[in-house]
Design an enzyme around this catalytic site. Structure first.
Site, PDB file in Angstrom:
ATOM      1  N   HIS A  57      55.432  37.332  43.353  1.00 49.31           N
ATOM      2  CA  HIS A  57      54.080  37.786  42.918  1.00 49.31           C
ATOM      3  C   HIS A  57      53.368  36.557  42.283  1.00 49.31           C
ATOM      4  CE1 HIS A  57      54.210  42.267  42.661  1.00 49.31           C
ATOM      5  NE2 HIS A  57      55.375  42.055  42.923  1.00 49.31           N
TER       6      HIS A  57
ATOM      7  N   ASP B 161      47.222  40.347  38.802  1.00 49.02           N
ATOM      8  CA  ASP B 161      48.164  40.966  39.799  1.00 49.02           C
ATOM      9  C   ASP B 161      48.109  42.384  39.379  1.00 49.02           C
ATOM     10  OD1 ASP B 161      50.587  42.261  40.689  1.00 49.02           O
ATOM     11  OD2 ASP B 161      51.335  40.148  40.813  1.00 49.02           O
TER      12      ASP B 161
END
Ligand code: UDP
Length: 452
Positions: free
Chosen positions: A17, A114
């Site tokens: 990520h 994110d």
């Protein structure tokens, strides 16, 4: 004052990520030279990814507590345990790091996070600044999570949903031909009240509040899904493929000499590359079956395999295949996939791997495990025509041998490669001057700095 831009960047420190988020930050920071980008991430993840942007003076790194109390003894529940501890530590851990960033670089003017860090929306709203989310998974995942309530109403959860595994997702036509069995497990199958399932559901509810949702994708990769999302989000901005957009991070070193080894391949599109990303690995018997299938096919291979899993390769495999195979702990994957010698990719269909493969014109053998990977496997095979799904979701010796033979040697494989090449061209056009990803990136810059 006033004109100084300060972007707080909140990372999700698991799997792959943080790296794509920092790649995006790198690209923004090299254009918005007067802005400061404060990258908030756990020390462990920062140590792994920081080199992507460590050379840029306007990117600063701040450590965020990972949620592990001193003396905590892990309960052996795998990656989910760390994720749950991290979720519990939010938002306090991010707020603490943010106050240090504000002290150093002034008030925040934009929050970029994110998409998993759904508390970023609250933080941005409190500060009265826009929130931009990077969906590190792909548009199919965002769509499925956005419609979690509809899917639960339509198919039920737990045992009820398990009885409907083969039913198509007709209530969400843009995801067809995916079936109930292809959905991320947390939507219908897993314990729907677990912290992780709640995180996924919670973040989906926030997507429409984001000023923009950014994707490592490109217009034309899967039009029905992206077109649908454009009607649901304030701004849906595919700005990828990240690995094709300049300015790139310094190229990843090729410590094992994979590229030189590929240079020596006798013919183009003759090597199979194998990797299951940064988190997953097939169970030992399946890994052994994969090795046997590759060996039986006679194909040349480059395998990125963590050291801990090497003991699961069949006895004598390395010696027997020494003249045509290479097993390494880590490969410079984007450069490997772009190498003309590579003709097939055995993958878990992780979002980044899938985009990198398609944008390099390489067909895939798909062995998905979790999240959106099952949907992607289905779409790669049935819609895009560039993937072969492992039969019943499991790699077998014969299945691997047959699939490799088909992709590397048969006319069907040639057709798959042509389809992948066509997608590669669309990807290259998207990141070119005037391409859709280039235009979307400018829109993103305008959100971060309206005066740009
Ligand atoms: N990767 C790499 N070398 C390797 C294995 C993986 O560079 O040997 C990179 C790959 O290029 C991709 C990322 O790790 O960008 C994996 O991301 P993906 O979304 O495919 O899977 P995840 O790790 O999140 O399951």
């Amino acid at each position: 004052m006033g004109s100084t831009r300060h972007v707080a960047v909140l990372a999700f420190p698991f799997g792959s990520h943080a790296a794509p988020l920092l790649n995006l930050v790198r690209k923004l920071a090299t254009v918005e030279l007067a802005a400061t980008f404060s990258f908030l991430n756990t020390p462990k993840s920062n140590a792994f990814v920081a080199s992507i942007a460590a050379d840029l003076p306007n990117v600063r790194f701040y450590d965020v507590w990972d949620g592990f109390e001193d003396g905590y003894v892990p309960k052996g529940r795998g990656p989910l345990e760390a994720i749950e501890l991290f979720i519990k530590a939010m938002p306090g851990n991010f707020r603490e790091a943010l106050s240090k960033a504000v002290e150093a670089a002034g008030e925040v003017t934009c929050v970029l996070s994110d998409a998993f860090i759904w508390i970023a929306e609250d933080m941005a709203a409190e500060m009265g600044v826009p929130w931009v989310a990077l969906a590190t998974a792909g548009p199919a995942s965002v769509t499925a999570h956005l419609y979690t309530d509809l899917l639960r109403e339509t198919f039920g959860t737990g045992e009820e949903a398990k009885a409907k595994l083969e039913e198509p997702l007709s209530c969400l036509p843009c995801l067809l031909p995916a079936r109930v069995r292809d959905l991320p497990h947390e939507i219908l199958m897993a314990e729907v009240n677990s912290p992780f399932a709640r995180l996924l559901h919670g973040k989906a509810a926030k997507f429409p509040l984001a000023k923009a949702v950014v994707f490592n994708s490109f217009d034309g990769l899967d039009p029905p899904i992206l077109n649908h999302l454009k009607t649901k989000l304030q701004k849906c901005l595919p700005v990828g493929p990240f690995h094709l957009t300049a300015p790139l991070a310094p190229p990843e070193p090729d410590v094992h000499g994979c590229l030189a080894w590929l240079d020596a391949a006798p013919s183009p599109a003759s090597v199979v590359y194998v990797s299951f990303g940064t988190v997953m690995s097939p169970p030992p018997p399946e890994l052994a079956a994969l090795a046997e299938g590759i060996e039986a096919s006679g194909a040349r291979f480059l395998w990125s395999l963590r050291d801990a899993a090497r003991g699961n390769l069949p006895r004598g495999f390395a010696e027997r295949t020494r003249d045509r195979g290479m097993v390494v702990g880590w490969a410079p994957q984007t450069r490997v996939l772009q190498h003309p010698a590579v003709g097939a990719f055995v993958t878990h269909c992780g979002w980044n791997s899938m985009v990198e493969s398609v944008a390099s014109g390489v067909p895939m053998i798909c062995r998905p495990f979790l999240g959106e990977q099952m949907m992607m496997s289905r779409i790669l095979e049935e819609v895009m025509g560039v993937g072969l799904a492992a039969k019943d979701g499991v790699l077998t010796r014969d299945g691997v041998e047959e699939s490799l033979d088909l992709i590397l040697r048969k006319p069907e494989g040639k057709t798959m490669r042509e389809k992948a090449e066509a997608l590669k061209q669309i990807a290259e056009d998207a990141v070119g001057e005037g391409g859709s990803s280039t235009r979307n990136f400018r829109t993103l810059l305008k959100i971060i700095n309206p005066k740009a």
